[in-house]
Write an enzyme that holds these catalytic residues in place. Structure first.
Site, PDB file in Angstrom:
ATOM      1  CB  THR A 113      -4.197 -93.732 -63.581  1.00  0.00           C
ATOM      2  OG1 THR A 113      -5.508 -93.197 -63.752  1.00  0.00           O
ATOM      3  CG2 THR A 113      -4.264 -95.246 -63.597  1.00  0.00           C
ATOM      4  N   GLY A 152      -1.796 -89.303 -70.697  1.00  0.00           N
ATOM      5  CA  GLY A 152      -1.544 -88.982 -72.097  1.00  0.00           C
ATOM      6  C   GLY A 152      -0.481 -87.907 -72.228  1.00  0.00           C
ATOM      7  CD  GLU A 395     -11.426 -87.982 -66.554  1.00  0.00           C
ATOM      8  OE1 GLU A 395     -10.582 -87.987 -67.455  1.00  0.00           O
ATOM      9  OE2 GLU A 395     -11.154 -87.689 -65.382  1.00  0.00           O
TER      10      GLU A 395
HETATM   11  C1  LIG Z   1      -4.695 -81.065 -81.227  1.00  0.00           C
HETATM   12  C2  LIG Z   1      -6.103 -81.361 -80.802  1.00  0.00           C
HETATM   13  C3  LIG Z   1      -6.184 -81.445 -79.280  1.00  0.00           C
HETATM   14  C4  LIG Z   1      -7.591 -81.618 -78.802  1.00  0.00           C
HETATM   15  C5  LIG Z   1      -7.626 -81.589 -77.273  1.00  0.00           C
HETATM   16  C6  LIG Z   1      -8.982 -81.803 -76.667  1.00  0.00           C
HETATM   17  C7  LIG Z   1      -9.633 -83.092 -77.134  1.00  0.00           C
HETATM   18  C8  LIG Z   1     -10.806 -83.463 -76.274  1.00  0.00           C
HETATM   19  C9  LIG Z   1     -11.373 -84.754 -76.734  1.00  0.00           C
HETATM   20  C10 LIG Z   1     -12.144 -85.501 -75.948  1.00  0.00           C
HETATM   21  C11 LIG Z   1     -12.610 -85.099 -74.581  1.00  0.00           C
HETATM   22  C12 LIG Z   1     -12.356 -86.072 -73.476  1.00  0.00           C
HETATM   23  C13 LIG Z   1     -10.936 -86.520 -73.458  1.00  0.00           C
HETATM   24  C14 LIG Z   1     -10.402 -86.705 -72.085  1.00  0.00           C
HETATM   25  C15 LIG Z   1      -9.224 -87.646 -72.057  1.00  0.00           C
HETATM   26  C16 LIG Z   1      -9.021 -88.132 -70.682  1.00  0.00           C
HETATM   27  C17 LIG Z   1      -8.012 -89.212 -70.628  1.00  0.00           C
HETATM   28  C18 LIG Z   1      -8.191 -89.926 -69.327  1.00  0.00           C
HETATM   29  C19 LIG Z   1      -7.874 -89.328 -68.142  1.00  0.00           C
HETATM   30  C20 LIG Z   1      -8.119 -90.060 -66.909  1.00  0.00           C
HETATM   31  O1  LIG Z   1      -8.608 -91.160 -66.895  1.00  0.00           O
HETATM   32  S1  LIG Z   1      -7.699 -89.201 -65.485  1.00  0.00           S
HETATM   33  C21 LIG Z   1      -8.013 -90.348 -64.197  1.00  0.00           C
HETATM   34  C22 LIG Z   1      -9.504 -90.558 -64.002  1.00  0.00           C
HETATM   35  N1  LIG Z   1      -9.715 -91.379 -62.853  1.00  0.00           N
HETATM   36  C23 LIG Z   1     -10.913 -91.509 -62.254  1.00  0.00           C
HETATM   37  O2  LIG Z   1     -11.915 -90.987 -62.683  1.00  0.00           O
HETATM   38  C24 LIG Z   1     -10.907 -92.323 -61.008  1.00  0.00           C
HETATM   39  C25 LIG Z   1     -12.316 -92.771 -60.639  1.00  0.00           C
HETATM   40  N2  LIG Z   1     -12.452 -92.835 -59.199  1.00  0.00           N
HETATM   41  C26 LIG Z   1     -13.059 -91.822 -58.488  1.00  0.00           C
HETATM   42  O3  LIG Z   1     -13.517 -90.822 -59.008  1.00  0.00           O
HETATM   43  C27 LIG Z   1     -13.162 -92.014 -57.011  1.00  0.00           C
HETATM   44  O4  LIG Z   1     -12.201 -92.945 -56.579  1.00  0.00           O
HETATM   45  C28 LIG Z   1     -14.559 -92.522 -56.589  1.00  0.00           C
HETATM   46  C29 LIG Z   1     -15.557 -91.425 -56.832  1.00  0.00           C
HETATM   47  C30 LIG Z   1     -14.915 -93.765 -57.344  1.00  0.00           C
HETATM   48  C31 LIG Z   1     -14.524 -92.873 -55.107  1.00  0.00           C
HETATM   49  O5  LIG Z   1     -13.896 -91.810 -54.459  1.00  0.00           O
HETATM   50  P1  LIG Z   1     -13.747 -91.864 -52.877  1.00  0.00           P
HETATM   51  O6  LIG Z   1     -13.387 -93.243 -52.477  1.00  0.00           O
HETATM   52  O7  LIG Z   1     -12.848 -90.751 -52.465  1.00  0.00           O
HETATM   53  O8  LIG Z   1     -15.188 -91.449 -52.401  1.00  0.00           O
HETATM   54  P2  LIG Z   1     -16.351 -92.354 -51.852  1.00  0.00           P
HETATM   55  O9  LIG Z   1     -15.944 -92.836 -50.494  1.00  0.00           O
HETATM   56  O10 LIG Z   1     -16.782 -93.360 -52.848  1.00  0.00           O
HETATM   57  O11 LIG Z   1     -17.467 -91.251 -51.728  1.00  0.00           O
HETATM   58  C32 LIG Z   1     -17.307 -90.254 -50.700  1.00  0.00           C
HETATM   59  C33 LIG Z   1     -18.235 -89.125 -51.038  1.00  0.00           C
HETATM   60  O12 LIG Z   1     -17.614 -88.300 -52.018  1.00  0.00           O
HETATM   61  C34 LIG Z   1     -18.511 -88.048 -53.064  1.00  0.00           C
HETATM   62  N3  LIG Z   1     -17.744 -87.873 -54.279  1.00  0.00           N
HETATM   63  C35 LIG Z   1     -16.918 -88.765 -54.855  1.00  0.00           C
HETATM   64  N4  LIG Z   1     -16.376 -88.258 -55.963  1.00  0.00           N
HETATM   65  C36 LIG Z   1     -16.874 -86.999 -56.077  1.00  0.00           C
HETATM   66  C37 LIG Z   1     -16.703 -85.955 -57.031  1.00  0.00           C
HETATM   67  N5  LIG Z   1     -15.914 -86.118 -58.113  1.00  0.00           N
HETATM   68  N6  LIG Z   1     -17.356 -84.799 -56.850  1.00  0.00           N
HETATM   69  C38 LIG Z   1     -18.173 -84.659 -55.769  1.00  0.00           C
HETATM   70  N7  LIG Z   1     -18.404 -85.596 -54.819  1.00  0.00           N
HETATM   71  C39 LIG Z   1     -17.743 -86.755 -54.999  1.00  0.00           C
HETATM   72  C40 LIG Z   1     -19.368 -89.258 -53.119  1.00  0.00           C
HETATM   73  O13 LIG Z   1     -20.588 -88.957 -53.777  1.00  0.00           O
HETATM   74  C41 LIG Z   1     -19.542 -89.548 -51.660  1.00  0.00           C
HETATM   75  O14 LIG Z   1     -20.534 -88.695 -51.157  1.00  0.00           O
HETATM   76  P3  LIG Z   1     -21.543 -89.278 -50.069  1.00  0.00           P
HETATM   77  O15 LIG Z   1     -20.683 -89.748 -48.918  1.00  0.00           O
HETATM   78  O16 LIG Z   1     -22.250 -90.414 -50.742  1.00  0.00           O
HETATM   79  O17 LIG Z   1     -22.414 -88.108 -49.761  1.00  0.00           O
HETATM   80  C1  FAD Z   2      -7.042 -94.672 -73.205  1.00  0.00           C
HETATM   81  C2  FAD Z   2      -6.819 -94.319 -71.748  1.00  0.00           C
HETATM   82  C3  FAD Z   2      -6.308 -93.070 -71.412  1.00  0.00           C
HETATM   83  C4  FAD Z   2      -6.069 -92.749 -70.076  1.00  0.00           C
HETATM   84  N1  FAD Z   2      -5.527 -91.531 -69.772  1.00  0.00           N
HETATM   85  C5  FAD Z   2      -5.264 -91.239 -68.476  1.00  0.00           C
HETATM   86  C6  FAD Z   2      -4.668 -89.991 -68.132  1.00  0.00           C
HETATM   87  O1  FAD Z   2      -4.385 -89.169 -69.009  1.00  0.00           O
HETATM   88  N2  FAD Z   2      -4.399 -89.729 -66.832  1.00  0.00           N
HETATM   89  C7  FAD Z   2      -4.701 -90.628 -65.829  1.00  0.00           C
HETATM   90  O2  FAD Z   2      -4.442 -90.336 -64.658  1.00  0.00           O
HETATM   91  N3  FAD Z   2      -5.288 -91.823 -66.131  1.00  0.00           N
HETATM   92  C8  FAD Z   2      -5.570 -92.137 -67.415  1.00  0.00           C
HETATM   93  N4  FAD Z   2      -6.152 -93.335 -67.727  1.00  0.00           N
HETATM   94  C9  FAD Z   2      -6.373 -94.321 -66.673  1.00  0.00           C
HETATM   95  C10 FAD Z   2      -7.841 -94.466 -66.326  1.00  0.00           C
HETATM   96  O3  FAD Z   2      -8.273 -93.373 -65.576  1.00  0.00           O
HETATM   97  C11 FAD Z   2      -7.989 -95.776 -65.536  1.00  0.00           C
HETATM   98  O4  FAD Z   2      -7.718 -96.841 -66.410  1.00  0.00           O
HETATM   99  C12 FAD Z   2      -9.390 -95.916 -64.955  1.00  0.00           C
HETATM  100  O5  FAD Z   2      -9.572 -94.979 -63.923  1.00  0.00           O
HETATM  101  C13 FAD Z   2      -9.642 -97.323 -64.404  1.00  0.00           C
HETATM  102  O6  FAD Z   2      -8.643 -97.673 -63.466  1.00  0.00           O
HETATM  103  P1  FAD Z   2      -7.777 -98.999 -63.695  1.00  0.00           P
HETATM  104  O7  FAD Z   2      -7.376 -99.077 -65.099  1.00  0.00           O
HETATM  105  O8  FAD Z   2      -6.718 -99.030 -62.653  1.00  0.00           O
HETATM  106  O9  FAD Z   2      -8.796-100.193 -63.422  1.00  0.00           O
HETATM  107  P2  FAD Z   2      -9.207-100.704 -61.952  1.00  0.00           P
HETATM  108  O10 FAD Z   2      -9.552 -99.547 -61.103  1.00  0.00           O
HETATM  109  O11 FAD Z   2      -8.204-101.673 -61.492  1.00  0.00           O
HETATM  110  O12 FAD Z   2     -10.561-101.469 -62.324  1.00  0.00           O
HETATM  111  C14 FAD Z   2     -10.467-102.677 -63.078  1.00  0.00           C
HETATM  112  C15 FAD Z   2     -11.838-103.271 -63.113  1.00  0.00           C
HETATM  113  O13 FAD Z   2     -12.180-103.656 -61.798  1.00  0.00           O
HETATM  114  C16 FAD Z   2     -13.575-103.430 -61.561  1.00  0.00           C
HETATM  115  N5  FAD Z   2     -13.690-102.515 -60.418  1.00  0.00           N
HETATM  116  C17 FAD Z   2     -12.746-101.705 -59.929  1.00  0.00           C
HETATM  117  N6  FAD Z   2     -13.193-101.022 -58.859  1.00  0.00           N
HETATM  118  C18 FAD Z   2     -14.459-101.443 -58.644  1.00  0.00           C
HETATM  119  C19 FAD Z   2     -15.464-101.127 -57.682  1.00  0.00           C
HETATM  120  N7  FAD Z   2     -15.252-100.226 -56.711  1.00  0.00           N
HETATM  121  N8  FAD Z   2     -16.654-101.765 -57.788  1.00  0.00           N
HETATM  122  C20 FAD Z   2     -16.871-102.656 -58.783  1.00  0.00           C
HETATM  123  N9  FAD Z   2     -15.957-103.002 -59.721  1.00  0.00           N
HETATM  124  C21 FAD Z   2     -14.775-102.406 -59.637  1.00  0.00           C
HETATM  125  C22 FAD Z   2     -14.149-102.833 -62.840  1.00  0.00           C
HETATM  126  O14 FAD Z   2     -14.665-103.876 -63.637  1.00  0.00           O
HETATM  127  C23 FAD Z   2     -12.910-102.261 -63.531  1.00  0.00           C
HETATM  128  O15 FAD Z   2     -13.026-102.238 -64.952  1.00  0.00           O
HETATM  129  C24 FAD Z   2      -6.389 -93.684 -69.068  1.00  0.00           C
HETATM  130  C25 FAD Z   2      -6.922 -94.929 -69.400  1.00  0.00           C
HETATM  131  C26 FAD Z   2      -7.145 -95.249 -70.736  1.00  0.00           C
HETATM  132  C27 FAD Z   2      -7.724 -96.592 -71.086  1.00  0.00           C
END
Ligand SMILES: CCCCCCCC/C=C\CCCCCCC/C=C/C(=O)SCCNC(=O)CCNC(=O)[C@H](O)C(C)(C)COP(=O)(O)OP(=O)(O)OC[C@H]1O[C@@H](n2cnc3c(N)ncnc32)[C@H](O)[C@@H]1OP(=O)(O)O
Ligand code: FAD
Length: 627
Positions: A113, A152, A395
Site C-alpha cells: 500500500t 506493519g 487485505e
Molecule cells: C508475536 C505474535 C506474532 C503473531 C503473528 C501472526 C498474527 C496473525 C494474526 C492475524 C492474521 C491476519 C493478520 C494480517 C495482517 C495484515 C495487515 C494488512 C496487510 C495488507 O493490507 S497488505 C495490502 C492488501 N491490499 C489489498 O488486498 C489490495 C486489494 N486490491 C486487490 O487485491 C486488487 O487490486 C483487486 C483484486 C481489487 C483488483 O486487481 P486488478 O485490478 O489487478 O484485477 P481486476 O482487473 O479487478 O481483475 C482481473 C482478473 O484478476 C483476477 N484476480 C484479481 N485478484 C486475484 C487474486 N488475488 N487471485 C486470483 N485472481 C485474481 C480477477 O478475478 C479477474 O479475473 P477475471 O478477469 O474476472 O477472470
Molecule cells: C490496520 C491496518 C494495517 C495495514 N497493514 C498493511 C500492511 O502491513 N501492508 C500493506 O501493504 N498495507 C497495509 N494496510 C493497508 C490496507 O491494505 C489498505 O488500507 C486497504 O487495501 C485499502 O486501501 P486504502 O486504504 O488506500 O483505501 P482506498 O483504496 O482508497 O479505498 C477507500 C474507500 O474507497 C472505496 N473504494 C475504493 N476502491 C473502490 C472500488 N473499486 N469500488 C468501490 N469502492 C471503492 C471503498 O469504500 C474504500 O473503503 C493496512 C491497513 C490497516 C487499516
C-alpha cells in the site's frame, strides 16, 4: 499451542496496563514482549507441515498475538513476509531467505500500500527500474503519493521488506512485482542510504504494530532481489512473464483465508468476556419478591450473545474448510494448474468480508451488552473491536472484495445461461431458483438462502444487461449496478457460510457424544434461524415464507435461546482462553469482575496520590479568583 509455556515467560504479562503507557512506551513494551515470546515459542510454518499442522500454527499465531491486547510489531513478519518468500521466491531464494527469516536473523514486513493507492494495485507508483549495465533494480518513489504507507513493523522494527513495485525495463512497464529490500543496516539499524522511514502515527487500534512509511531515492538492489518464482528478469533485461499475472497477488489470498480463522478467534474472545460477565452481573428486579437476576437471564441479552458463539463456530468451520481448498489449490499452482485459482479468489473475496463484517458488529454488540464496564479498556472489548474492525479494511477493503466476487458470480451465471457447466461452490447456481413452499428445516432454510443468491445474481445480471443495451459502457453499467452486485456476493457468501457450517458440523457430529452433539447442533439451528429472521425480506421475496412461517421461526428462535441458556457458560469456557489471553477484568474465569475492576483502577497513575499537582498549580488559584 503450549499456552502454559507462553504464559510462563517471565515479564510477558504487563505489570503496568498498556493503557497508561505513552505511544512510544507501548511500542517499546511490545517489542520487549515479542522478543520474549519468540525466544520461548519461536516457530514458523514449515512447508512440509501437514494441512492440519499449518492451520494449527496459524491459529497459534493468532491466539498468541492476542496476548499483546494489540498486535505485535512482528505480526507482518509471520503473516505476510514469510508467506511471500514461500509463495513468490524461487527455490534458491526460499532456501536463503526462509532460513534467515525463520531464525529471526532478519525481521520483515510486506510493503504494498502507498499513500495514494491501497485498493488499486495496478495503480501503485513505486518504481523498480532495471539497469542491465549493473544488473540492478533502481527503486524510486517519484512523488509523495508513491511512498509506501501502512505496512506493519515498517517504521522502526523491520530491517527487510517485500516491496511491491512497478517493474520498468527499457522504459516499458511490466506490472507489479515483489522485491526483497533491505531497509536498515543489520548492525546499526539505521535506514540505508536512499531510504526514508518513519511511523504513520496513532490509530484506532494496531498501536503497537509500528505501521510505517517508506520512501526511496534511487535506491539500488541487485537483480537477485526480485522474487522470481512467477516472473523473471534475465541479466540482459529480458522479461519472462509468469503463467498468470495474478500469482503475485498470492499472499493476499493467503491472508484473507487467515483472517476468517482470526475472526473466529476474535469473536470467541469477545463473547467469552461478555457472556462470563453476564453470568455474574445481576441487575434490576422484574419480580419484586425475587433477587436481581443474572443479566444473562434476560432474553435480549441471550439474543445479543448466543449468535456470537454460533458465528465463531461457523467462521471456524468455514476457515478450516477454506484452508483445505487453499492448500490444495496451492499444490495445483505449484504444478502449473491454475484453473481452481479463480474459485479460491472468489471464495476468499466473500468469506473475508462476511466474517469481518459479522465479527466486527458482534464484538461491538458484546461490548454494548456489558454496560458501562464494557466501556472500560480494562475489559479488553474496545481493543478487540479495534483489531477486528481493521480487518474490514486491510487485505482488501470489503466492498472491493465483494465486487471481485461479483465478477466471478456474473461470469458463472452468464456462462450457465449459455450452457456452460458450473462447478465447485457455484454449482448450486444451476439448481432450482424457486421455493414452491417454505421449508423451515435447517436444510430447507439453507436451500432458501441458495435460492436467494441465485435470484439476486440473476436479477443483477439482468440489470447489467439492460444498462448495456441502453448504451452504457460495461464499466458504467457495472458501477451503476454495484450496490446490487455486492448484495449478490453477500447472498452467495451467506449461502456458503451456512451450508459449510452445517455440513462440517454434520461430519463431526458422528463422533460427538449425544449431549455434545445436541448442544452444537442447537447452535447450528440458532445460526440458521437467526439469519433467516435477519434476512426475512429476502425470504418473503424469494422463498415463499408466509407470516405464519415467520411467527413459527420467531418462536423457534426464542425456544433455542432458552435451550442454549443452561450450556452458555460451558460453551464459552470450551473456547478455553486463559485469563492472561483474555486480558479482561470482566472475562476472568473466577468471575471476580468487581475486584479486578478495582485492582486495575488502582493501577492508574492518577491514583498514586490523593491530590494531583494541578490543584495547587491551577485549580486552587482559579477557585480563589487568582488566575
Ligand atoms: C508475536 C505474535 C506474532 C503473531 C503473528 C501472526 C498474527 C496473525 C494474526 C492475524 C492474521 C491476519 C493478520 C494480517 C495482517 C495484515 C495487515 C494488512 C496487510 C495488507 O493490507 S497488505 C495490502 C492488501 N491490499 C489489498 O488486498 C489490495 C486489494 N486490491 C486487490 O487485491 C486488487 O487490486 C483487486 C483484486 C481489487 C483488483 O486487481 P486488478 O485490478 O489487478 O484485477 P481486476 O482487473 O479487478 O481483475 C482481473 C482478473 O484478476 C483476477 N484476480 C484479481 N485478484 C486475484 C487474486 N488475488 N487471485 C486470483 N485472481 C485474481 C480477477 O478475478 C479477474 O479475473 P477475471 O478477469 O474476472 O477472470
Ligand atoms: C490496520 C491496518 C494495517 C495495514 N497493514 C498493511 C500492511 O502491513 N501492508 C500493506 O501493504 N498495507 C497495509 N494496510 C493497508 C490496507 O491494505 C489498505 O488500507 C486497504 O487495501 C485499502 O486501501 P486504502 O486504504 O488506500 O483505501 P482506498 O483504496 O482508497 O479505498 C477507500 C474507500 O474507497 C472505496 N473504494 C475504493 N476502491 C473502490 C472500488 N473499486 N469500488 C468501490 N469502492 C471503492 C471503498 O469504500 C474504500 O473503503 C493496512 C491497513 C490497516 C487499516
Amino acid at each position: 499451542m503450549d499456552e502454559q509455556k507462553v504464559l510462563s515467560i517471565k515479564g510477558l504479562l504487563d505489570d503496568t496496563p498498556e493503557e497508561y503507557l505513552s505511544h512510544k512506551e507501548k511500542y517499546e513494551n511490545s517489542i520487549r514482549k515479542s522478543v520474549l515470546f519468540y525466544k520461548t515459542l519461536h516457530s514458523t510454518e514449515d512447508e512440509n507441515m501437514s494441512v492440519d499442522e499449518k492451520t494449527k500454527l496459524n491459529f497459534r499465531n493468532i491466539v498468541t498475538s492476542a496476548i499483546f491486547k494489540d498486535n505485535s510489531p512482528f505480526m507482518l513478519h509471520n503473516s505476510m513476509f514469510i508467506p511471500t518468500i514461500m509463495g513468490q521466491g524461487t527455490d534458491e531464494q526460499r532456501e536463503y531467505w526462509m532460513k534467515r527469516a525463520k531464525n529471526m536473523e532478519i525481521i520483515g514486513t510486506y510493503a504494498q500500500t502507498e499513500l495514494g493507492h491501497g485498493t488499486f494495485i495496478r495503480g501503485l507508483e513505486t518504481q523498480a527500474t532495471y539497469d542491465p549495465d549493473t544488473e540492478e533494480f533502481v527503486l524510486h518513489s517519484p512523488v509523495l503519493s508513491s511512498y509506501k504507507w501502512w505496512p506493519g513493523g515498517l517504521a522502526h522494527t523491520a530491517n527487510y521488506c517485500i516491496v511491491m513495485a512497478r517493474l520498468y525495463i527499457k522504459g516499458k512497464s511490466h506490472g507489479i512485482h515483489p522485491f526483497m529490500v533491505q531497509i536498515r543496516d543489520e548492525e546499526t539499524h539505521m535506514p540505508l542510504p536512499g531510504i526514508k522511514l518513519g511511523e504513520i502515527g496513532a490509530k484506532l487500534g494496531f498501536n503497537t504494530v509500528n505501521n510505517g512509511f517508506l520512501g526511496f531515492e534511487n535506491h539500488r538492489i541487485s537483480r537477485d532481489r526480485m522474487l522470481m518464482k512467477n516472473a523473471q528478469v534475465l541479466k540482459d533485461g529480458t522479461f519472462v512473464a509468469g503463467s498468470n499475472s495474478k500469482l503475485t497477488y498470492g499472499t493476499m489470498v493467503y491472508v484473507r483465508v487467515l483472517i476468517v480463522s482470526n475472526m473466529a478467534n476474535m469473536l470467541a474472545k469477545a463473547v467469552t468476556i461478555a457472556l462470563r460477565y453476564s453470568a455474574i452481573r445481576r441487575q434490576s428486579q422484574p419480580k419484586p419478591d425475587e433477587p436481581e437476576p443474572q443479566i444473562l437471564d434476560y432474553v435480549t441479552q441471550q439474543h445479543k450473545l448466543f449468535i456470537a458463539i454460533a458465528s465463531s463456530h461457523a467462521f471456524y468451520m468455514n476457515a478450516m474448510w477454506l484452508w483445505e481448498i487453499y492448500y490444495s489449490v496451492s499444490l495445483q499452482l505449484a504444478s502449473g494448474k491454475l484453473d481452481n485459482l479463480p474459485e479460491l479468489h472468489a471464495l476468499a473475496c466473500c468469506l473475508k468480508p462476511l466474517s469481518t463484517i459479522d465479527a466486527t458488529a458482534m464484538i461491538e454488540k458484546c461490548r454494548l451488552a456489558c454496560g458501562g464496564h464494557g466501556y472500560m479498556l480494562s475489559a479488553n472489548l474496545a481493543q478487540t473491536y479495534g483489531l477486528a474492525t481493521a480487518a474490514y479494511t486491510y487485505e482488501g477493503e470489503n466492498t472491493v472484495l465483494l465486487l471481485q466476487a461479483a465478477r466471478s458470480l456474473v461470469k458463472a451465471w452468464v456462462g450457465h445461461v449459455k450452457g456452460r457447466p458450473l462447478k465447485g461452490t457455484m454449482a448450486y447456481l444451476a439448481g432450482d431458483s424457486t421455493v414452491k413452499a417454505w421449508d423451515g428445516s435447517i436444510d430447507g432454510i439453507i436451500q432458501s438462502f441458495k435460492v436467494v443468491a441465485i435470484r439476486k445474481i440473476s436479477s443483477v445480471v439482468k440489470i447489467l444487461q439492460d444498462y448495456e443495451k441502453s448504451g452504457l459502457s460495461p464499466e458504467d453499467a457495472w458501477n451503476k449496478a454495484s450496490v446490487f452486485l455486492t448484495a449478490a456476493s453477500e447472498a452467495h457468501g451467506r449461502a456458503v457460510l451456512l451450508s459449510v457450517y452445517k455440513s462440517e458440523m454434520d461430519k463431526r457430529a458422528a463422533v460427538l457424544s449425544p449431549p455434545l452433539r445436541k448442544v452444537l447442533l442447537q447452535l447450528v439451528d440458532l445460526y440458521v434461524t437467526y439469519w433467516a429472521l435477519e434476512k426475512v425480506g429476502d425470504m418473503l421475496l424469494y422463498a415463499s415464507i408466509t407470516d405464519k412461517d415467520v411467527d413459527e421461526l420467531q418462536r423457534r428462535y426464542i425456544e433455542l435461546l432458552a435451550a442454549i441458556r443452561p450450556n452458555a457458560v460451558g460453551l464459552v469456557d470450551a473456547f478455553d482462553f486463559r485469563d492472561e489471553i483474555l486480558n479482561s477484568t470482566l472475562g476472568a474465569y473466577d468471575g471476580r469482575a468487581y475486584e479486578r475492576l478495582m485492582e486495575e483502577a488502582m493501577k492508574s497513575p492518577l491514583n498514586a496520590e490523593p491530590v494531583n499537582q494541578t490543584f495547587h498549580k491551577y485549580l486552587k488559584p482559579f477557585m480563589r479568583g487568582k488566575l
